[in-house]
Design an enzyme around this catalytic site. Structure first.
Site, PDB file in Angstrom:
ATOM      1  N   GLU A 165      -4.392  17.916 -11.527  1.00 28.35           N
ATOM      2  CA  GLU A 165      -4.838  18.300 -12.865  1.00 28.35           C
ATOM      3  C   GLU A 165      -6.339  18.541 -12.928  1.00 28.35           C
ATOM      4  O   GLU A 165      -7.033  18.025 -13.792  1.00 28.35           O
ATOM      5  CB  GLU A 165      -4.417  17.200 -13.865  1.00 28.35           C
ATOM      6  N   ASN A 203       0.184  20.716 -21.557  1.00 32.78           N
ATOM      7  CA  ASN A 203      -0.139  19.852 -22.690  1.00 32.78           C
ATOM      8  C   ASN A 203       0.010  20.526 -24.040  1.00 32.78           C
ATOM      9  O   ASN A 203      -0.398  19.957 -25.060  1.00 32.78           O
ATOM     10  CB  ASN A 203      -1.570  19.302 -22.552  1.00 32.78           C
ATOM     11  N   HIS A 258       0.687  18.524 -27.084  1.00 32.97           N
ATOM     12  CA  HIS A 258       0.444  17.130 -26.725  1.00 32.97           C
ATOM     13  C   HIS A 258      -0.875  16.576 -27.258  1.00 32.97           C
ATOM     14  O   HIS A 258      -1.011  15.366 -27.410  1.00 32.97           O
ATOM     15  CB  HIS A 258       0.484  16.956 -25.206  1.00 32.97           C
ATOM     16  N   LYS A 272       3.268  11.738 -10.973  1.00 33.25           N
ATOM     17  CA  LYS A 272       2.462  10.810 -11.782  1.00 33.25           C
ATOM     18  C   LYS A 272       3.288   9.556 -12.061  1.00 33.25           C
ATOM     19  O   LYS A 272       4.396   9.647 -12.584  1.00 33.25           O
ATOM     20  CB  LYS A 272       2.102  11.446 -13.131  1.00 33.25           C
ATOM     21  N   HIS A 288       0.202  13.439 -28.946  1.00 32.20           N
ATOM     22  CA  HIS A 288      -0.242  12.122 -28.477  1.00 32.20           C
ATOM     23  C   HIS A 288      -0.987  11.363 -29.583  1.00 32.20           C
ATOM     24  O   HIS A 288      -0.863  10.153 -29.710  1.00 32.20           O
ATOM     25  CB  HIS A 288      -1.184  12.263 -27.266  1.00 32.20           C
ATOM     26  N   ARG A 328       0.808  -1.236   0.000  1.00 30.14           N
ATOM     27  CA  ARG A 328       0.000   0.000   0.000  1.00 30.14           C
ATOM     28  C   ARG A 328       0.837   1.281   0.000  1.00 30.14           C
ATOM     29  O   ARG A 328       0.350   2.335   0.385  1.00 30.14           O
ATOM     30  CB  ARG A 328      -0.988   0.033   1.157  1.00 30.14           C
ATOM     31  N   GLU A 351      10.672  19.180 -24.710  1.00 34.09           N
ATOM     32  CA  GLU A 351       9.920  19.604 -23.518  1.00 34.09           C
ATOM     33  C   GLU A 351      10.518  20.901 -22.954  1.00 34.09           C
ATOM     34  O   GLU A 351       9.800  21.751 -22.445  1.00 34.09           O
ATOM     35  CB  GLU A 351       9.925  18.514 -22.441  1.00 34.09           C
ATOM     36  N   LYS A 387       8.119  23.509 -13.807  1.00 32.53           N
ATOM     37  CA  LYS A 387       7.193  22.378 -13.666  1.00 32.53           C
ATOM     38  C   LYS A 387       6.697  22.278 -12.227  1.00 32.53           C
ATOM     39  O   LYS A 387       5.509  22.052 -11.980  1.00 32.53           O
ATOM     40  CB  LYS A 387       7.848  21.066 -14.101  1.00 32.53           C
ATOM     41  N   ARG A 445      -2.355  22.665 -14.676  1.00 33.68           N
ATOM     42  CA  ARG A 445      -1.426  21.619 -15.111  1.00 33.68           C
ATOM     43  C   ARG A 445      -1.667  21.262 -16.579  1.00 33.68           C
ATOM     44  O   ARG A 445      -0.741  20.903 -17.311  1.00 33.68           O
ATOM     45  CB  ARG A 445      -1.576  20.384 -14.210  1.00 33.68           C
ATOM     46  N   HIS A 498       8.613  10.468 -28.083  1.00 33.34           N
ATOM     47  CA  HIS A 498       7.578  11.366 -27.569  1.00 33.34           C
ATOM     48  C   HIS A 498       7.888  12.847 -27.879  1.00 33.34           C
ATOM     49  O   HIS A 498       7.035  13.584 -28.383  1.00 33.34           O
ATOM     50  CB  HIS A 498       7.438  11.149 -26.059  1.00 33.34           C
TER      51      HIS A 498
HETATM   52  N1  LIG Z   1       5.212  10.694 -15.077  1.00 34.23           N
HETATM   53  C1  LIG Z   1       5.171  11.742 -15.876  1.00 34.23           C
HETATM   54  O1  LIG Z   1       4.723  12.822 -15.503  1.00 34.23           O
HETATM   55  C2  LIG Z   1       5.718  11.606 -17.262  1.00 34.23           C
HETATM   56  C3  LIG Z   1       5.967  12.751 -18.037  1.00 34.23           C
HETATM   57  C4  LIG Z   1       6.536  12.594 -19.293  1.00 34.23           C
HETATM   58  C5  LIG Z   1       6.846  11.325 -19.768  1.00 34.23           C
HETATM   59  N2  LIG Z   1       6.574  10.233 -18.989  1.00 34.23           N
HETATM   60  C6  LIG Z   1       6.890   8.880 -19.471  1.00 34.23           C
HETATM   61  O2  LIG Z   1       8.286   8.774 -19.641  1.00 34.23           O
HETATM   62  C7  LIG Z   1       8.553   7.734 -20.579  1.00 34.23           C
HETATM   63  C8  LIG Z   1       9.638   8.177 -21.521  1.00 34.23           C
HETATM   64  O3  LIG Z   1      10.792   8.483 -20.766  1.00 34.23           O
HETATM   65  P1  LIG Z   1      12.230   8.615 -21.453  1.00 34.23           P
HETATM   66  O4  LIG Z   1      12.122   9.478 -22.652  1.00 34.23           O
HETATM   67  O5  LIG Z   1      13.178   8.981 -20.395  1.00 34.23           O
HETATM   68  O6  LIG Z   1      12.473   7.150 -22.048  1.00 34.23           O
HETATM   69  P2  LIG Z   1      13.259   5.859 -21.501  1.00 34.23           P
HETATM   70  O7  LIG Z   1      13.140   5.698 -20.066  1.00 34.23           O
HETATM   71  O8  LIG Z   1      12.824   4.753 -22.386  1.00 34.23           O
HETATM   72  O9  LIG Z   1      14.788   6.223 -21.855  1.00 34.23           O
HETATM   73  C9  LIG Z   1      15.166   6.410 -23.194  1.00 34.23           C
HETATM   74  C10 LIG Z   1      16.360   5.537 -23.573  1.00 34.23           C
HETATM   75  O10 LIG Z   1      17.551   6.091 -23.013  1.00 34.23           O
HETATM   76  C11 LIG Z   1      18.269   5.098 -22.266  1.00 34.23           C
HETATM   77  N3  LIG Z   1      18.948   5.828 -21.202  1.00 34.23           N
HETATM   78  C12 LIG Z   1      18.397   6.431 -20.134  1.00 34.23           C
HETATM   79  N4  LIG Z   1      19.306   7.142 -19.460  1.00 34.23           N
HETATM   80  C13 LIG Z   1      20.479   6.984 -20.110  1.00 34.23           C
HETATM   81  C14 LIG Z   1      21.785   7.496 -19.911  1.00 34.23           C
HETATM   82  N5  LIG Z   1      22.055   8.354 -18.944  1.00 34.23           N
HETATM   83  N6  LIG Z   1      22.746   7.100 -20.766  1.00 34.23           N
HETATM   84  C15 LIG Z   1      22.475   6.250 -21.800  1.00 34.23           C
HETATM   85  N7  LIG Z   1      21.252   5.770 -22.071  1.00 34.23           N
HETATM   86  C16 LIG Z   1      20.265   6.129 -21.229  1.00 34.23           C
HETATM   87  C17 LIG Z   1      17.214   4.120 -21.834  1.00 34.23           C
HETATM   88  O11 LIG Z   1      17.769   2.866 -21.573  1.00 34.23           O
HETATM   89  C18 LIG Z   1      16.299   4.103 -23.045  1.00 34.23           C
HETATM   90  O12 LIG Z   1      16.816   3.247 -24.020  1.00 34.23           O
HETATM   91  C19 LIG Z   1       7.244   7.428 -21.268  1.00 34.23           C
HETATM   92  O13 LIG Z   1       6.749   6.196 -20.824  1.00 34.23           O
HETATM   93  C20 LIG Z   1       6.325   8.557 -20.818  1.00 34.23           C
HETATM   94  O14 LIG Z   1       4.976   8.163 -20.734  1.00 34.23           O
HETATM   95  C21 LIG Z   1       6.031  10.359 -17.760  1.00 34.23           C
HETATM   96 ZN   LIG Z   2       5.444  15.396 -22.937  1.00 35.28          ZN
END
Ligand SMILES: NC(=O)c1ccc[n+]([C@@H]2O[C@H](COP(=O)([O-])OP(=O)(O)OC[C@H]3O[C@@H](n4cnc5c(N)ncnc54)[C@H](O)[C@@H]3O)[C@@H](O)[C@H]2O)c1
Ligand SMILES: [Zn+2]
Length: 336
Positions: free
Chosen positions: A212, A221, A224, A126, A228, A104, A168, A202, A217, A241
């Site tokens: 949101e 977007n 987006h 999130k 999206h 939990r 971003e 942020k 918040r 993305h």
């Molecule tokens: N929670 C939120 O508010 C929020 C906001 C935006 C995006 N997201 C989510 O984030 C995700 C995308 O995140 P991302 O773009 O970081 O992708 P990711 O976590 O897939 O990382 C991208 C790639 O980079 C590699 N990598 C990461 N750090 C590295 C480093 N320092 N050196 C070498 N390689 C490295 C990873 O292994 C991966 O292959 C999506 O699922 C999206 O929905 C969440």
């Molecule tokens: Zn985004």
């Protein structure tokens, strides 16, 4: 820096990775991915307190969620254990959701390693996983107990992933801060300044509208709604993305100008900056307006079929416009 939320607050610390890992509690489990673990093996211990997962969006799934929480149980983790995410947004969202639900809810520290995760996903609480039916369909608001931002981890990040995060960064500037856009444009902002400033922007937004609900918040977007939809029709392949939202931001700026919401000429400035960042600004598939509009209507943020957009008013300012006529969206997309 401190971020306040309904259950308390958490610090965001700027430090090097060695210090961040060194300061972790004894009773902890690190979740990371193979790429991060390989690139930073000198500083990230791989032992019985580490779980290394395959890289990529497919890891943000119910399957890997179950794998991680069961592994926590097998390792006899208790309510006192801290879960530590060292990775990009995939690892942060997945480990965060495990932390939100294991027993939990247990403590959760984020050490984001992509630019996107540092300026966006690690702040705001999130967490969640994707379903085969759609992205981020299962999740929670579960604030971390601490976020450590280590700028040096970006040196191993592939350039395409860096530009992905910069989409971003530009977005924050265009929706909230014209001075920041100028500093970015003149390449005057160092990476640590970029990180600090985007996180401040942020954090202020999520503090003002944690769940949101107030339309604050939702301003984040910008780009987006269309971005999206592009990701969805392409099945989350072809574009990252940030790339999809780069195209989305340009298309939404054109839409804003058409609606008289966005100052004329803003799109050109935006397009030039994103292009010089090496980001895509157009995509031939945009002309298939029907497919994109259908995807927009299915988005969990769209309320009862209405199309809502965060649109620029001018560089550094935006506002939320709900109920944008579908015909305007269709005309803009068809014209691209
Ligand atoms: N929670 C939120 O508010 C929020 C906001 C935006 C995006 N997201 C989510 O984030 C995700 C995308 O995140 P991302 O773009 O970081 O992708 P990711 O976590 O897939 O990382 C991208 C790639 O980079 C590699 N990598 C990461 N750090 C590295 C480093 N320092 N050196 C070498 N390689 C490295 C990873 O292994 C991966 O292959 C999506 O699922 C999206 O929905 C969440
Ligand atoms: Zn985004």
């Amino acid at each position: 820096m401190i971020v306040r939320h309904s259950l308390g607050e958490y610090p965001i610390e700027f430090c090097d990775l060695e210090m961040a890992v060194g300061g972790l509690p004894e009773d902890r489990v690190i979740v990371t991915d193979e790429n991060v673990s390989t690139a930073w093996k000198r500083l990230i211990p791989v032992d019985e307190r580490t779980i290394v997962l395959p890289p990529g969006e497919t890891t943000k799934s119910l399957t890997w969620y179950a794998e991680v929480v069961r592994e926590l149980a097998r390792r006899r983790c208790s309510r006192k254990t801290t879960l530590v995410a060292i990775g990009g947004g995939v690892i942060g969202d997945l480990a965060g959701f495990c932390a939100a639900s294991y027993m939990r809810g247990i403590k959760y520290v984020q050490i984001p390693t992509t630019l996107l995760a540092q300026v966006d996903s690690s702040v705001g609480g999130k967490v969640g996983v994707d379903l085969p039916e759609g992205k981020n369909l299962v999740g929670a608001f579960w604030p971390p107990t601490k976020v450590a931002i280590c700028a040096e981890v970006l040196v191993t990040l592939p350039p395409r992933q860096f530009a992905n995060g910069m989409a971003e960064v530009w977005k924050y500037g265009f929706i909230l801060d014209a001075d920041f856009v100028n500093r970015l444009s003149r390449k005057e902002a160092s990476i640590s300044e970029v990180l600090r400033h985007c996180i401040e922007l942020k954090a202020a937004v999520v503090e003002a509208d944690e769940f949101e609900r107030l339309g604050i918040r939702a301003k984040l977007n910008f780009g987006h709604t269309i971005g999206h939809a592009i990701e969805k029709v392409l099945g989350y392949e072809e574009f990252l993305h940030g790339e999809a939202i780069s195209i989305g931001m340009v298309a939404e700026a054109i839409l804003g100008e058409r609606l008289g919401v966005t100052a004329p000429g803003t799109t050109e400035i935006l397009r030039d900056e994103l292009e010089s960042q090496g980001l895509p600004v157009e995509w031939s598939g945009l002309r298939d307006a029907d497919g994109l509009i259908a995807a927009m209507k299915l988005d969990k943020k769209a309320s009862s079929g209405r199309l809502a957009f965060s649109l620029l008013t001018r560089v550094g300012e935006c506002k939320l416009i709900e109920d944008v006529p579908e015909s305007d969206v269709r005309s803009v997309l068809s014209s691209l």
